[in-house]
Design an enzyme around this catalytic site. Structure first.
Site, PDB file in Angstrom:
ATOM      1  N   GLU A  58      -4.977  46.515  -7.185  1.00  0.00           N
ATOM      2  CA  GLU A  58      -6.262  46.147  -7.773  1.00  0.00           C
ATOM      3  C   GLU A  58      -6.770  44.821  -7.182  1.00  0.00           C
ATOM      4  O   GLU A  58      -7.957  44.676  -6.896  1.00  0.00           O
ATOM      5  CB  GLU A  58      -6.124  46.007  -9.296  1.00  0.00           C
ATOM      6  CG  GLU A  58      -5.714  47.284 -10.008  1.00  0.00           C
ATOM      7  CD  GLU A  58      -4.207  47.398 -10.200  1.00  0.00           C
ATOM      8  OE1 GLU A  58      -3.797  47.909 -11.251  1.00  0.00           O
ATOM      9  OE2 GLU A  58      -3.446  46.965  -9.293  1.00  0.00           O
ATOM     10  N   CYS A  84      -1.233  46.691 -14.705  1.00  0.00           N
ATOM     11  CA  CYS A  84      -0.236  45.924 -15.455  1.00  0.00           C
ATOM     12  C   CYS A  84      -0.929  44.979 -16.422  1.00  0.00           C
ATOM     13  O   CYS A  84      -2.013  44.452 -16.150  1.00  0.00           O
ATOM     14  CB  CYS A  84       0.683  45.161 -14.506  1.00  0.00           C
ATOM     15  SG  CYS A  84      -0.155  43.912 -13.506  1.00  0.00           S
ATOM     16  N   ARG A 193      14.132  59.080   5.346  1.00  0.00           N
ATOM     17  CA  ARG A 193      14.793  57.772   5.337  1.00  0.00           C
ATOM     18  C   ARG A 193      13.791  56.655   5.049  1.00  0.00           C
ATOM     19  O   ARG A 193      14.119  55.663   4.404  1.00  0.00           O
ATOM     20  CB  ARG A 193      15.478  57.514   6.678  1.00  0.00           C
ATOM     21  CG  ARG A 193      16.725  58.353   6.916  1.00  0.00           C
ATOM     22  CD  ARG A 193      17.337  58.028   8.266  1.00  0.00           C
ATOM     23  NE  ARG A 193      18.492  58.869   8.551  1.00  0.00           N
ATOM     24  CZ  ARG A 193      19.132  58.888   9.708  1.00  0.00           C
ATOM     25  NH1 ARG A 193      18.719  58.103  10.698  1.00  0.00           N
ATOM     26  NH2 ARG A 193      20.172  59.675   9.899  1.00  0.00           N
ATOM     27  N   LEU A 213      21.887  55.834  10.913  1.00  0.00           N
ATOM     28  CA  LEU A 213      21.193  55.859   9.619  1.00  0.00           C
ATOM     29  C   LEU A 213      20.024  54.881   9.579  1.00  0.00           C
ATOM     30  O   LEU A 213      19.743  54.261   8.540  1.00  0.00           O
ATOM     31  CB  LEU A 213      22.163  55.576   8.457  1.00  0.00           C
ATOM     32  CG  LEU A 213      23.390  56.498   8.363  1.00  0.00           C
ATOM     33  CD1 LEU A 213      24.207  56.151   7.124  1.00  0.00           C
ATOM     34  CD2 LEU A 213      23.000  57.964   8.355  1.00  0.00           C
ATOM     35  N   ARG A 216      13.785  55.584  12.608  1.00  0.00           N
ATOM     36  CA  ARG A 216      13.282  55.493  13.984  1.00  0.00           C
ATOM     37  C   ARG A 216      11.969  56.278  14.078  1.00  0.00           C
ATOM     38  O   ARG A 216      11.928  57.421  14.514  1.00  0.00           O
ATOM     39  CB  ARG A 216      14.331  56.033  14.962  1.00  0.00           C
ATOM     40  CG  ARG A 216      15.639  55.239  14.893  1.00  0.00           C
ATOM     41  CD  ARG A 216      16.618  55.592  15.979  1.00  0.00           C
ATOM     42  NE  ARG A 216      17.203  56.910  15.858  1.00  0.00           N
ATOM     43  CZ  ARG A 216      18.223  57.214  15.054  1.00  0.00           C
ATOM     44  NH1 ARG A 216      18.752  56.282  14.267  1.00  0.00           N
ATOM     45  NH2 ARG A 216      18.711  58.438  15.018  1.00  0.00           N
ATOM     46  N   GLU A 279      23.124  61.970   2.746  1.00  0.00           N
ATOM     47  CA  GLU A 279      23.053  62.710   4.001  1.00  0.00           C
ATOM     48  C   GLU A 279      24.351  63.441   4.351  1.00  0.00           C
ATOM     49  O   GLU A 279      24.456  64.004   5.439  1.00  0.00           O
ATOM     50  CB  GLU A 279      22.655  61.769   5.141  1.00  0.00           C
ATOM     51  CG  GLU A 279      21.233  61.250   5.036  1.00  0.00           C
ATOM     52  CD  GLU A 279      20.621  60.930   6.388  1.00  0.00           C
ATOM     53  OE1 GLU A 279      21.114  61.440   7.410  1.00  0.00           O
ATOM     54  OE2 GLU A 279      19.646  60.172   6.425  1.00  0.00           O
ATOM     55  N   GLY A 281      28.838  64.041   4.294  1.00  0.00           N
ATOM     56  CA  GLY A 281      28.980  65.460   4.593  1.00  0.00           C
ATOM     57  C   GLY A 281      29.165  66.341   3.381  1.00  0.00           C
ATOM     58  O   GLY A 281      28.798  65.991   2.259  1.00  0.00           O
ATOM     59  N   LEU A 285      28.291  65.806  -0.651  1.00  0.00           N
ATOM     60  CA  LEU A 285      27.238  66.623  -1.249  1.00  0.00           C
ATOM     61  C   LEU A 285      27.791  67.471  -2.392  1.00  0.00           C
ATOM     62  O   LEU A 285      27.164  67.602  -3.445  1.00  0.00           O
ATOM     63  CB  LEU A 285      26.608  67.521  -0.185  1.00  0.00           C
ATOM     64  CG  LEU A 285      25.685  66.791   0.798  1.00  0.00           C
ATOM     65  CD1 LEU A 285      25.451  67.642   2.035  1.00  0.00           C
ATOM     66  CD2 LEU A 285      24.365  66.437   0.143  1.00  0.00           C
TER      67      LEU A 285
END
Length: 348
Positions: A58, A84, A193, A213, A216, A279, A281, A285
Protein backbone atom coordinates in the site's frame (compact mmCIF):
# COMPACT_ATOMS: atom_id res chain seq x y z
CA UNK A 1 -25.15 -9.22 1.49
CA UNK A 2 -22.28 -10.12 -0.84
CA UNK A 3 -20.37 -7.26 -2.43
CA UNK A 4 -20.85 -6.59 -6.13
CA UNK A 5 -17.71 -5.94 -8.15
CA UNK A 6 -17.32 -4.28 -11.54
CA UNK A 7 -15.14 -5.34 -14.43
CA UNK A 8 -12.63 -2.61 -13.58
CA UNK A 9 -12.56 -3.94 -9.99
CA UNK A 10 -11.63 -7.37 -11.31
CA UNK A 11 -8.96 -6.04 -13.66
CA UNK A 12 -7.34 -3.99 -10.93
CA UNK A 13 -7.34 -6.87 -8.43
CA UNK A 14 -5.94 -9.21 -11.07
CA UNK A 15 -3.10 -6.73 -11.57
CA UNK A 16 -2.53 -6.53 -7.81
CA UNK A 17 -2.28 -10.33 -7.69
CA UNK A 18 0.21 -10.25 -10.56
CA UNK A 19 2.35 -7.81 -8.59
CA UNK A 20 2.14 -9.98 -5.47
CA UNK A 21 3.01 -13.13 -7.42
CA UNK A 22 6.25 -11.57 -8.61
CA UNK A 23 7.53 -11.56 -5.01
CA UNK A 24 6.67 -15.12 -3.99
CA UNK A 25 9.61 -16.63 -2.13
CA UNK A 26 11.22 -13.27 -1.40
CA UNK A 27 9.12 -11.81 1.43
CA UNK A 28 9.17 -14.48 4.16
CA UNK A 29 8.12 -14.52 6.86
CA UNK A 30 5.74 -11.90 5.48
CA UNK A 31 3.14 -12.66 2.81
CA UNK A 32 3.52 -11.54 -0.80
CA UNK A 33 1.14 -8.60 -1.33
CA UNK A 34 0.31 -6.38 -4.28
CA UNK A 35 -1.64 -3.10 -4.42
CA UNK A 36 -3.13 -0.87 -7.12
CA UNK A 37 -4.58 2.66 -6.91
CA UNK A 38 -7.39 3.52 -9.35
CA UNK A 39 -8.74 7.01 -10.00
CA UNK A 40 -10.36 8.79 -12.90
CA UNK A 41 -10.77 5.62 -14.93
CA UNK A 42 -7.12 4.54 -14.83
CA UNK A 43 -4.38 3.11 -12.60
CA UNK A 44 -2.46 5.94 -10.93
CA UNK A 45 -0.13 3.86 -8.74
CA UNK A 46 1.13 0.32 -8.18
CA UNK A 47 3.07 -1.32 -5.39
CA UNK A 48 4.28 -4.64 -4.06
CA UNK A 49 5.93 -5.74 -0.84
CA UNK A 50 9.58 -6.31 -1.70
CA UNK A 51 10.79 -8.12 1.41
CA UNK A 52 10.31 -8.26 5.19
CA UNK A 53 11.22 -4.95 6.81
CA UNK A 54 10.57 -2.94 3.64
CA UNK A 55 7.43 -0.82 3.03
CA UNK A 56 4.20 -2.67 2.44
CA UNK A 57 2.48 -2.76 -0.93
CA UNK A 58 0.00 0.00 0.00
CA UNK A 59 2.87 2.37 0.84
CA UNK A 60 4.62 1.61 -2.45
CA UNK A 61 1.40 2.23 -4.41
CA UNK A 62 0.94 5.65 -2.79
CA UNK A 63 4.59 6.54 -3.46
CA UNK A 64 4.21 5.44 -7.07
CA UNK A 65 1.13 7.64 -7.50
CA UNK A 66 2.98 10.66 -6.15
CA UNK A 67 5.94 9.97 -8.45
CA UNK A 68 3.45 10.11 -11.32
CA UNK A 69 2.13 13.43 -10.05
CA UNK A 70 -1.22 11.99 -8.95
CA UNK A 71 -2.93 12.40 -5.58
CA UNK A 72 -4.32 9.25 -3.88
CA UNK A 73 -7.14 11.32 -2.34
CA UNK A 74 -10.50 9.99 -3.52
CA UNK A 75 -8.96 6.94 -5.18
CA UNK A 76 -9.86 3.27 -4.84
CA UNK A 77 -7.16 1.03 -3.39
CA UNK A 78 -7.05 -2.62 -4.44
CA UNK A 79 -4.92 -4.83 -2.21
CA UNK A 80 -4.54 -8.61 -2.15
CA UNK A 81 -4.50 -8.88 1.65
CA UNK A 82 -6.27 -6.98 4.41
CA UNK A 83 -4.22 -3.86 5.28
CA UNK A 84 -2.28 -4.20 8.52
CA UNK A 85 -3.70 -2.32 11.49
CA UNK A 86 -0.79 -2.57 13.95
CA UNK A 87 2.77 -1.26 13.98
CA UNK A 88 5.54 -3.80 13.62
CA UNK A 89 8.73 -3.29 11.63
CA UNK A 90 6.68 -0.83 9.55
CA UNK A 91 3.80 1.56 10.41
CA UNK A 92 0.16 0.45 10.15
CA UNK A 93 -1.17 0.69 6.59
CA UNK A 94 -4.65 1.60 7.85
CA UNK A 95 -3.20 4.87 9.19
CA UNK A 96 -1.71 5.63 5.77
CA UNK A 97 -5.01 4.94 3.99
CA UNK A 98 -6.92 7.29 6.31
CA UNK A 99 -4.24 9.99 6.12
CA UNK A 100 -4.15 9.91 2.30
CA UNK A 101 -7.97 10.27 2.16
CA UNK A 102 -8.42 7.16 0.01
CA UNK A 103 -12.17 6.81 -0.57
CA UNK A 104 -12.63 3.09 -1.14
CA UNK A 105 -10.64 -0.06 -0.34
CA UNK A 106 -11.20 -3.40 -2.11
CA UNK A 107 -9.45 -6.40 -0.55
CA UNK A 108 -9.02 -9.94 -1.82
CA UNK A 109 -8.33 -11.93 1.38
CA UNK A 110 -8.76 -11.32 5.09
CA UNK A 111 -5.60 -11.47 7.22
CA UNK A 112 -5.48 -15.07 8.53
CA UNK A 113 -3.71 -14.02 11.73
CA UNK A 114 -6.40 -14.55 14.43
CA UNK A 115 -5.12 -11.46 16.28
CA UNK A 116 -5.66 -9.21 13.27
CA UNK A 117 -8.39 -10.78 11.13
CA UNK A 118 -10.99 -8.13 10.30
CA UNK A 119 -9.43 -5.42 12.49
CA UNK A 120 -8.22 -3.46 9.47
CA UNK A 121 -11.68 -3.48 7.95
CA UNK A 122 -13.26 -2.19 11.15
CA UNK A 123 -10.77 0.66 11.52
CA UNK A 124 -11.22 1.81 7.92
CA UNK A 125 -15.01 1.71 8.10
CA UNK A 126 -14.92 3.63 11.36
CA UNK A 127 -12.96 6.31 9.49
CA UNK A 128 -15.73 6.52 6.88
CA UNK A 129 -13.94 4.60 4.15
CA UNK A 130 -15.95 2.20 1.98
CA UNK A 131 -14.54 -1.34 2.31
CA UNK A 132 -15.32 -4.44 0.24
CA UNK A 133 -13.55 -7.78 0.39
CA UNK A 134 -13.67 -11.24 -1.15
CA UNK A 135 -12.71 -10.33 -4.73
CA UNK A 136 -10.38 -13.09 -6.04
CA UNK A 137 -10.01 -14.29 -2.45
CA UNK A 138 -9.24 -17.91 -3.42
CA UNK A 139 -6.46 -16.82 -5.73
CA UNK A 140 -4.95 -14.63 -3.03
CA UNK A 141 -5.15 -17.41 -0.43
CA UNK A 142 -3.47 -19.87 -2.81
CA UNK A 143 -0.70 -17.37 -3.44
CA UNK A 144 0.18 -17.20 0.26
CA UNK A 145 -0.50 -20.74 1.41
CA UNK A 146 2.84 -20.85 3.19
CA UNK A 147 2.22 -17.71 5.21
CA UNK A 148 -1.42 -18.57 5.87
CA UNK A 149 -0.56 -21.95 7.39
CA UNK A 150 2.51 -20.72 9.26
CA UNK A 151 0.83 -17.71 10.91
CA UNK A 152 -1.95 -19.93 12.29
CA UNK A 153 -0.11 -23.19 13.13
CA UNK A 154 3.58 -22.26 13.24
CA UNK A 155 4.32 -24.99 10.67
CA UNK A 156 5.60 -24.24 7.16
CA UNK A 157 3.80 -25.33 4.00
CA UNK A 158 5.56 -28.44 2.66
CA UNK A 159 5.74 -29.44 -1.00
CA UNK A 160 7.12 -32.85 -2.00
CA UNK A 161 8.94 -32.50 -5.32
CA UNK A 162 10.12 -35.48 -7.31
CA UNK A 163 11.13 -36.46 -10.84
CA UNK A 164 10.28 -40.04 -11.72
CA UNK A 165 10.13 -42.46 -14.60
CA UNK A 166 6.97 -44.10 -15.93
CA UNK A 167 7.77 -47.19 -13.88
CA UNK A 168 8.15 -45.20 -10.66
CA UNK A 169 11.92 -44.94 -10.24
CA UNK A 170 13.98 -41.87 -9.41
CA UNK A 171 17.64 -42.89 -9.34
CA UNK A 172 19.66 -43.43 -12.52
CA UNK A 173 22.63 -45.74 -12.11
CA UNK A 174 26.30 -44.71 -12.53
CA UNK A 175 26.97 -44.04 -16.18
CA UNK A 176 23.34 -43.16 -16.93
CA UNK A 177 22.18 -39.68 -17.93
CA UNK A 178 21.83 -37.92 -14.54
CA UNK A 179 18.70 -36.07 -15.72
CA UNK A 180 15.39 -37.88 -15.98
CA UNK A 181 13.56 -34.77 -17.12
CA UNK A 182 14.00 -32.12 -19.81
CA UNK A 183 15.51 -28.63 -19.51
CA UNK A 184 11.96 -27.17 -19.45
CA UNK A 185 11.03 -29.34 -16.49
CA UNK A 186 14.26 -28.52 -14.66
CA UNK A 187 13.60 -24.80 -15.09
CA UNK A 188 10.16 -25.31 -13.56
CA UNK A 189 11.83 -27.12 -10.65
CA UNK A 190 14.04 -24.08 -10.09
CA UNK A 191 10.91 -21.94 -9.96
CA UNK A 192 9.71 -24.14 -7.10
CA UNK A 193 13.01 -23.51 -5.33
CA UNK A 194 12.49 -19.80 -5.90
CA UNK A 195 9.31 -20.02 -3.81
CA UNK A 196 10.92 -21.99 -0.97
CA UNK A 197 12.60 -20.78 2.22
CA UNK A 198 14.23 -24.16 2.82
CA UNK A 199 14.98 -27.33 0.82
CA UNK A 200 15.24 -30.74 2.49
CA UNK A 201 17.02 -33.84 1.16
CA UNK A 202 18.28 -37.08 2.67
CA UNK A 203 21.86 -37.98 3.46
CA UNK A 204 22.07 -40.61 0.72
CA UNK A 205 20.87 -38.11 -1.89
CA UNK A 206 23.53 -35.65 -0.74
CA UNK A 207 26.27 -38.25 -1.13
CA UNK A 208 25.07 -39.87 -4.36
CA UNK A 209 23.92 -36.85 -6.36
CA UNK A 210 26.12 -34.09 -4.86
CA UNK A 211 23.37 -31.50 -5.58
CA UNK A 212 23.74 -27.74 -5.28
CA UNK A 213 20.09 -26.97 -4.43
CA UNK A 214 20.51 -23.41 -5.71
CA UNK A 215 18.07 -21.23 -7.63
CA UNK A 216 19.48 -20.95 -11.15
CA UNK A 217 17.06 -18.71 -13.03
CA UNK A 218 19.28 -15.81 -14.07
CA UNK A 219 17.56 -12.43 -13.89
CA UNK A 220 14.24 -14.10 -13.02
CA UNK A 221 15.75 -15.24 -9.72
CA UNK A 222 17.63 -12.02 -8.95
CA UNK A 223 17.24 -10.84 -5.38
CA UNK A 224 16.27 -14.26 -4.05
CA UNK A 225 17.94 -15.23 -0.78
CA UNK A 226 19.41 -18.70 -1.15
CA UNK A 227 17.04 -21.13 0.61
CA UNK A 228 18.35 -23.01 3.60
CA UNK A 229 19.68 -26.42 2.51
CA UNK A 230 18.79 -29.11 5.04
CA UNK A 231 20.34 -32.59 4.93
CA UNK A 232 18.24 -34.89 7.11
CA UNK A 233 20.42 -37.86 7.94
CA UNK A 234 20.18 -40.79 10.30
CA UNK A 235 23.89 -40.66 11.05
CA UNK A 236 27.29 -40.28 9.47
CA UNK A 237 29.51 -37.53 8.15
CA UNK A 238 29.75 -35.94 4.74
CA UNK A 239 32.72 -35.15 2.56
CA UNK A 240 33.65 -31.49 2.84
CA UNK A 241 34.14 -31.43 -0.95
CA UNK A 242 30.40 -31.86 -1.61
CA UNK A 243 28.81 -28.78 -3.19
CA UNK A 244 26.56 -28.22 -0.19
CA UNK A 245 29.59 -27.84 2.09
CA UNK A 246 32.04 -26.09 -0.22
CA UNK A 247 30.22 -23.60 -2.46
CA UNK A 248 29.50 -19.91 -1.85
CA UNK A 249 26.33 -20.79 0.07
CA UNK A 250 27.91 -23.33 2.43
CA UNK A 251 26.78 -21.25 5.43
CA UNK A 252 23.20 -21.91 4.30
CA UNK A 253 23.65 -25.69 4.69
CA UNK A 254 22.64 -27.62 7.80
CA UNK A 255 22.85 -31.27 8.72
CA UNK A 256 20.07 -32.54 10.98
CA UNK A 257 20.72 -35.99 12.41
CA UNK A 258 17.87 -38.17 13.61
CA UNK A 259 14.57 -37.06 15.00
CA UNK A 260 11.37 -36.70 13.00
CA UNK A 261 10.45 -34.49 10.10
CA UNK A 262 7.67 -33.02 12.24
CA UNK A 263 10.27 -31.90 14.74
CA UNK A 264 12.53 -30.54 12.02
CA UNK A 265 9.65 -28.53 10.50
CA UNK A 266 8.58 -27.18 13.89
CA UNK A 267 12.10 -25.84 14.38
CA UNK A 268 12.14 -24.22 10.95
CA UNK A 269 8.74 -22.67 11.57
CA UNK A 270 10.04 -21.12 14.79
CA UNK A 271 12.70 -19.40 12.66
CA UNK A 272 10.12 -17.88 10.33
CA UNK A 273 10.39 -20.43 7.53
CA UNK A 274 7.00 -20.54 5.79
CA UNK A 275 7.65 -22.78 2.74
CA UNK A 276 9.68 -25.99 2.55
CA UNK A 277 10.49 -28.03 -0.54
CA UNK A 278 11.37 -31.69 0.01
CA UNK A 279 13.43 -32.91 -2.94
CA UNK A 280 14.16 -36.48 -1.88
CA UNK A 281 15.23 -39.14 -1.94
CA UNK A 282 12.73 -41.92 -1.62
CA UNK A 283 13.29 -42.55 2.10
CA UNK A 284 12.80 -38.90 3.06
CA UNK A 285 9.73 -38.58 0.87
CA UNK A 286 8.31 -41.78 2.33
CA UNK A 287 8.87 -40.51 5.86
CA UNK A 288 7.25 -37.18 4.98
CA UNK A 289 4.11 -38.87 3.67
CA UNK A 290 3.94 -41.32 6.58
CA UNK A 291 4.27 -38.51 9.12
CA UNK A 292 1.53 -36.56 7.35
CA UNK A 293 3.58 -33.40 6.87
CA UNK A 294 3.17 -33.05 3.09
CA UNK A 295 0.73 -30.31 2.05
CA UNK A 296 1.29 -30.41 -1.71
CA UNK A 297 3.09 -32.44 -4.36
CA UNK A 298 4.96 -31.54 -7.53
CA UNK A 299 5.58 -34.75 -9.50
CA UNK A 300 7.56 -34.48 -12.74
CA UNK A 301 6.84 -37.54 -14.89
CA UNK A 302 9.40 -38.34 -17.60
CA UNK A 303 8.57 -40.55 -20.63
CA UNK A 304 11.25 -43.13 -19.82
CA UNK A 305 11.37 -46.52 -18.12
CA UNK A 306 14.38 -47.40 -16.00
CA UNK A 307 13.53 -51.02 -15.25
CA UNK A 308 14.96 -50.81 -11.74
CA UNK A 309 12.12 -52.69 -10.07
CA UNK A 310 12.32 -52.01 -6.33
CA UNK A 311 15.91 -50.72 -6.43
CA UNK A 312 15.04 -47.05 -6.62
CA UNK A 313 11.37 -46.44 -5.75
CA UNK A 314 10.15 -42.87 -5.98
CA UNK A 315 8.72 -43.07 -2.46
CA UNK A 316 10.13 -45.64 -0.05
CA UNK A 317 7.58 -47.38 2.20
CA UNK A 318 10.05 -48.21 4.96
CA UNK A 319 9.42 -51.35 6.92
CA UNK A 320 6.53 -52.27 4.67
CA UNK A 321 4.42 -49.51 6.25
CA UNK A 322 1.99 -48.69 3.48
CA UNK A 323 0.16 -45.39 3.29
CA UNK A 324 -2.50 -43.84 1.11
CA UNK A 325 -2.60 -40.16 0.21
CA UNK A 326 -5.55 -38.54 -1.52
CA UNK A 327 -4.88 -35.48 -3.67
CA UNK A 328 -7.10 -32.61 -4.74
CA UNK A 329 -6.85 -29.47 -6.90
CA UNK A 330 -4.68 -31.40 -9.36
CA UNK A 331 -3.19 -29.37 -12.21
CA UNK A 332 -1.28 -30.98 -15.09
CA UNK A 333 1.29 -29.01 -17.08
CA UNK A 334 3.19 -30.09 -20.21
CA UNK A 335 6.88 -29.21 -20.02
CA UNK A 336 8.66 -30.35 -23.15
CA UNK A 337 8.27 -34.14 -23.22
CA UNK A 338 7.46 -34.27 -19.50
CA UNK A 339 4.29 -33.84 -17.42
CA UNK A 340 4.14 -31.96 -14.13
CA UNK A 341 1.33 -32.83 -11.73
CA UNK A 342 0.81 -30.36 -8.90
CA UNK A 343 -1.83 -31.10 -6.28
CA UNK A 344 -2.75 -30.49 -2.67
CA UNK A 345 -2.94 -33.35 -0.19
CA UNK A 346 -6.41 -34.02 1.13
CA UNK A 347 -6.57 -34.06 4.92
CA UNK A 348 -9.84 -35.11 6.55
Amino acid sequence: MAATFSESDRRCMARALELARSRIGRTSPNPAVGAVLWKGGRIIGEGRHIRAGKPHAEVEAVRDARRRGRSPAGATLYVTLEPCSTCGRTPACTDLIVREKIARVVVAATDPNPRHAGAGFRLLRKAGIEVSHGLLAKESAALNRGFNQWIVTGRPWVTAKIALSLDGSIAPQPGDDPWLTSAAARRRAHELRLEADAIVIGGETARRDDPRLTVRLGRAGAGKVQPLRIVWSRSGDFASSLNLFSDEYKERTRVVRGGTLKGLLAGLGAEGVTRVLIEGGGRVLGAAFREGVVDAVAFFLAPVMLGRGTEAPAVFAEGGKAFEIDLTEAIFEKLGPDILCQAVTYKK
